[in-house]
Design a protein around this motif. Sequence first.
Motif, PDB file in Angstrom:
ATOM      1  N   MET A  84       0.847  -1.204   0.000  1.00 20.90           N
ATOM      2  CA  MET A  84       0.000   0.000   0.000  1.00 20.90           C
ATOM      3  C   MET A  84       0.883   1.255   0.000  1.00 20.90           C
ATOM      4  O   MET A  84       1.911   1.247   0.678  1.00 20.90           O
ATOM      5  CB  MET A  84      -0.866   0.000   1.248  1.00 20.90           C
ATOM      6  N   PRO A  85       0.470   2.344  -0.639  1.00 17.14           N
ATOM      7  CA  PRO A  85      -0.644   2.408  -1.578  1.00 17.14           C
ATOM      8  C   PRO A  85      -0.327   1.546  -2.809  1.00 17.14           C
ATOM      9  O   PRO A  85       0.812   1.563  -3.282  1.00 17.14           O
ATOM     10  CB  PRO A  85      -0.706   3.891  -1.966  1.00 17.14           C
ATOM     11  N   THR A  86      -1.341   0.836  -3.319  1.00  9.56           N
ATOM     12  CA  THR A  86      -1.108  -0.074  -4.442  1.00  9.56           C
ATOM     13  C   THR A  86      -1.021   0.710  -5.756  1.00  9.56           C
ATOM     14  O   THR A  86      -1.863   0.597  -6.639  1.00  9.56           O
ATOM     15  CB  THR A  86      -2.221  -1.130  -4.517  1.00  9.56           C
ATOM     16  N   LEU A 129     -18.546   7.944 -11.002  1.00 11.47           N
ATOM     17  CA  LEU A 129     -17.655   7.626 -12.120  1.00 11.47           C
ATOM     18  C   LEU A 129     -18.418   6.876 -13.207  1.00 11.47           C
ATOM     19  O   LEU A 129     -19.370   6.149 -12.917  1.00 11.47           O
ATOM     20  CB  LEU A 129     -16.482   6.799 -11.610  1.00 11.47           C
ATOM     21  N   PRO A 130     -18.013   7.085 -14.462  1.00 15.04           N
ATOM     22  CA  PRO A 130     -18.730   6.415 -15.552  1.00 15.04           C
ATOM     23  C   PRO A 130     -18.575   4.904 -15.480  1.00 15.04           C
ATOM     24  O   PRO A 130     -17.572   4.396 -14.980  1.00 15.04           O
ATOM     25  CB  PRO A 130     -18.029   6.959 -16.807  1.00 15.04           C
ATOM     26  N   GLU A 131     -19.567   4.218 -15.974  1.00 13.46           N
ATOM     27  CA  GLU A 131     -19.550   2.749 -16.014  1.00 13.46           C
ATOM     28  C   GLU A 131     -18.263   2.277 -16.704  1.00 13.46           C
ATOM     29  O   GLU A 131     -17.867   2.819 -17.731  1.00 13.46           O
ATOM     30  CB  GLU A 131     -20.782   2.290 -16.805  1.00 13.46           C
ATOM     31  N   GLY A 132     -17.633   1.285 -16.120  1.00 13.71           N
ATOM     32  CA  GLY A 132     -16.436   0.726 -16.752  1.00 13.71           C
ATOM     33  C   GLY A 132     -15.140   1.352 -16.279  1.00 13.71           C
ATOM     34  O   GLY A 132     -14.061   0.925 -16.685  1.00 13.71           O
ATOM     35  N   PHE A 133     -15.217   2.367 -15.409  1.00 15.00           N
ATOM     36  CA  PHE A 133     -14.000   3.003 -14.910  1.00 15.00           C
ATOM     37  C   PHE A 133     -13.245   2.035 -14.000  1.00 15.00           C
ATOM     38  O   PHE A 133     -13.793   1.522 -13.036  1.00 15.00           O
ATOM     39  CB  PHE A 133     -14.368   4.285 -14.138  1.00 15.00           C
ATOM     40  N   ARG A 134     -11.976   1.795 -14.326  1.00  8.47           N
ATOM     41  CA  ARG A 134     -11.174   0.836 -13.546  1.00  8.47           C
ATOM     42  C   ARG A 134      -9.892   1.508 -13.055  1.00  8.47           C
ATOM     43  O   ARG A 134      -9.217   2.192 -13.811  1.00  8.47           O
ATOM     44  CB  ARG A 134     -10.768  -0.369 -14.417  1.00  8.47           C
ATOM     45  N   THR A 135      -9.590   1.290 -11.802  1.00 10.57           N
ATOM     46  CA  THR A 135      -8.293   1.747 -11.313  1.00 10.57           C
ATOM     47  C   THR A 135      -7.906   0.961 -10.056  1.00 10.57           C
ATOM     48  O   THR A 135      -8.483  -0.097  -9.764  1.00 10.57           O
ATOM     49  CB  THR A 135      -8.264   3.287 -11.131  1.00 10.57           C
ATOM     50  N   HIS A 136      -6.952   1.474  -9.317  1.00 17.62           N
ATOM     51  CA  HIS A 136      -6.347   0.722  -8.200  1.00 17.62           C
ATOM     52  C   HIS A 136      -5.896   1.720  -7.146  1.00 17.62           C
ATOM     53  O   HIS A 136      -6.380   2.823  -7.081  1.00 17.62           O
ATOM     54  CB  HIS A 136      -5.177  -0.124  -8.744  1.00 17.62           C
ATOM     55  N   GLY A 137      -4.970   1.333  -6.291  1.00 15.68           N
ATOM     56  CA  GLY A 137      -4.415   2.278  -5.314  1.00 15.68           C
ATOM     57  C   GLY A 137      -4.808   1.993  -3.877  1.00 15.68           C
ATOM     58  O   GLY A 137      -4.221   2.539  -2.947  1.00 15.68           O
ATOM     59  N   GLY A 138      -5.840   1.143  -3.667  1.00 19.40           N
ATOM     60  CA  GLY A 138      -6.315   0.884  -2.312  1.00 19.40           C
ATOM     61  C   GLY A 138      -6.027  -0.535  -1.847  1.00 19.40           C
ATOM     62  O   GLY A 138      -5.224  -1.258  -2.443  1.00 19.40           O
ATOM     63  N   SER A 139      -6.732  -0.933  -0.793  1.00 19.26           N
ATOM     64  CA  SER A 139      -6.431  -2.217  -0.153  1.00 19.26           C
ATOM     65  C   SER A 139      -7.109  -3.393  -0.845  1.00 19.26           C
ATOM     66  O   SER A 139      -6.944  -4.539  -0.415  1.00 19.26           O
ATOM     67  CB  SER A 139      -6.873  -2.158   1.310  1.00 19.26           C
ATOM     68  N   HIS A 140      -7.894  -3.119  -1.903  1.00 14.18           N
ATOM     69  CA  HIS A 140      -8.571  -4.209  -2.614  1.00 14.18           C
ATOM     70  C   HIS A 140      -7.828  -4.609  -3.881  1.00 14.18           C
ATOM     71  O   HIS A 140      -8.319  -5.386  -4.691  1.00 14.18           O
ATOM     72  CB  HIS A 140     -10.019  -3.815  -2.934  1.00 14.18           C
ATOM     73  N   GLU A 141      -6.645  -4.053  -4.060  1.00  9.72           N
ATOM     74  CA  GLU A 141      -5.838  -4.373  -5.240  1.00  9.72           C
ATOM     75  C   GLU A 141      -4.487  -4.934  -4.825  1.00  9.72           C
ATOM     76  O   GLU A 141      -3.464  -4.693  -5.468  1.00  9.72           O
ATOM     77  CB  GLU A 141      -5.652  -3.119  -6.112  1.00  9.72           C
ATOM     78  N   THR A 142      -4.467  -5.686  -3.716  1.00  8.94           N
ATOM     79  CA  THR A 142      -3.170  -6.135  -3.194  1.00  8.94           C
ATOM     80  C   THR A 142      -2.774  -7.550  -3.628  1.00  8.94           C
ATOM     81  O   THR A 142      -1.632  -7.943  -3.404  1.00  8.94           O
ATOM     82  CB  THR A 142      -3.142  -6.105  -1.650  1.00  8.94           C
ATOM     83  N   ASP A 143      -3.686  -8.313  -4.232  1.00 10.31           N
ATOM     84  CA  ASP A 143      -3.305  -9.678  -4.620  1.00 10.31           C
ATOM     85  C   ASP A 143      -2.586  -9.679  -5.960  1.00 10.31           C
ATOM     86  O   ASP A 143      -3.120  -9.202  -6.961  1.00 10.31           O
ATOM     87  CB  ASP A 143      -4.550 -10.570  -4.733  1.00 10.31           C
ATOM     88  N   VAL A 144      -1.379 -10.230  -5.970  1.00 13.74           N
ATOM     89  CA  VAL A 144      -0.614 -10.326  -7.223  1.00 13.74           C
ATOM     90  C   VAL A 144       0.091 -11.679  -7.287  1.00 13.74           C
ATOM     91  O   VAL A 144       0.413 -12.266  -6.249  1.00 13.74           O
ATOM     92  CB  VAL A 144       0.434  -9.186  -7.351  1.00 13.74           C
ATOM     93  N   PRO A 145       0.338 -12.174  -8.515  1.00 13.99           N
ATOM     94  CA  PRO A 145       1.060 -13.439  -8.628  1.00 13.99           C
ATOM     95  C   PRO A 145       2.571 -13.240  -8.477  1.00 13.99           C
ATOM     96  O   PRO A 145       3.088 -12.164  -8.775  1.00 13.99           O
ATOM     97  CB  PRO A 145       0.730 -13.900 -10.058  1.00 13.99           C
ATOM     98  N   LEU A 146       3.224 -14.257  -7.997  1.00 18.25           N
ATOM     99  CA  LEU A 146       4.695 -14.256  -7.956  1.00 18.25           C
ATOM    100  C   LEU A 146       5.163 -15.583  -8.539  1.00 18.25           C
ATOM    101  O   LEU A 146       4.735 -16.649  -8.077  1.00 18.25           O
ATOM    102  CB  LEU A 146       5.180 -14.076  -6.515  1.00 18.25           C
TER     103      LEU A 146
END
Length: 379
Positions: free
Chosen positions: A44-46, A335-352
């Motif tokens: 964080m911030p993601t 925000l308009p439909e389909g707007f996608r972004t990140h930066g918070g605690s719900h975008e923390t899962d990533v592959p390694l």
Amino acid sequence: MSDKRKILVVMMDGFEPSYLQASDMPATKRMIANGFYKTVKAMMPTVTNVNNTGICCGVPPSLHGITANSYFDLQTRKEEYMDKAEMVLTPTVFERAAPHGYKSALMTAKKKTQTLLRTGATIRLAAEAPQDAEGSDIDWVDRLGPAPNIYSPEINHWLFEATRIVLNETDIDLAYYHTTDYPMHMEPPWGEMSLFHLSEWDRLLGEMLDANPDLEVYMSADHGMNFKSRCYDLNKVVPRKGGQIFFAMSAERDPYIKHHRTFGGTAFVWLNHSGDFDRIADICRRLDGVEAVYDRYSAASKFELHPDRIGDMLVTGDIDTVFGPTDTESGVEELPEGFRTHGGSHETDVPLIVYNRDIDPKDWHGYRCNYDLIKSIGF
Ligand SMILES: [Zn+2]
């Protein structure tokens, strides 16, 4: 024959596990089947600079010092991009590899990464501006044709071809490949452009692995991506609720505005007086969609951040909510439909993923975050 290894670090921007799951990526899945795989946590911030620096230096932001894409200069009272190599407080993998005789290349889609992570890399190329490449006499445009637009999936493919050239045709031993997350901002994993982006990238990876069976690959991502429906501009909302703050900034603020309009799931807030904390925190917590409010030292401790380089307060949004400068007077924007972004605690899962480098299964618990990616690299 040289006993030096060939090493490829892949920082696939915005590549959360659902993209891996949904996409036709046989070469990547072959690496997983025959190598090491774990879903780990982004920091964080993601946002990109925080996690890109962590992956490149192998340490958390409390040590490398990059706490957002931007910072607020209290002297000049201006927002500045956190994209300068001087701000990185720990050695890059390129600097760590050099004493072992390894030469490195930084291959990135984005100019901001060329300036941020440049230290110790012999070749430096940002596909966004190939004319400003450094450290080799290769004419990239002559060789590969003009680089595709920074707002396209093809720029990542062009950059991968360039990476293949440095690993196969120059004396570079270690290449760090960093993409743009434009395709993930534009489409969820099942979108047609996203499926094309990743399957074509994987096809290029497969060719590279077939031609270089001993190539070591270390692959992870900086953050995930989610649909968002609401943005708060705390510089407007807090005063309307009767509070006064010095300044609020989205940690995501960077020059790539077409992606996300600088909106992200974490905001830093600077107060006029430290005694204002409880009152301002209370106003923020009462906003629908605000997930949590931390003071500077709790945030630094919880998220392994450098306390001097965040605000007096750190505010996070729920999965639907982001922060940033809105066009509306109220400071609230649907925000308009389909707007996608990140930066918070719900975008923390990533592959390694680690391929062609043995990892002792006993070290499983040592792989917790994306910055653990290069811990087995050996320098
Ligand atoms: Zn990113």
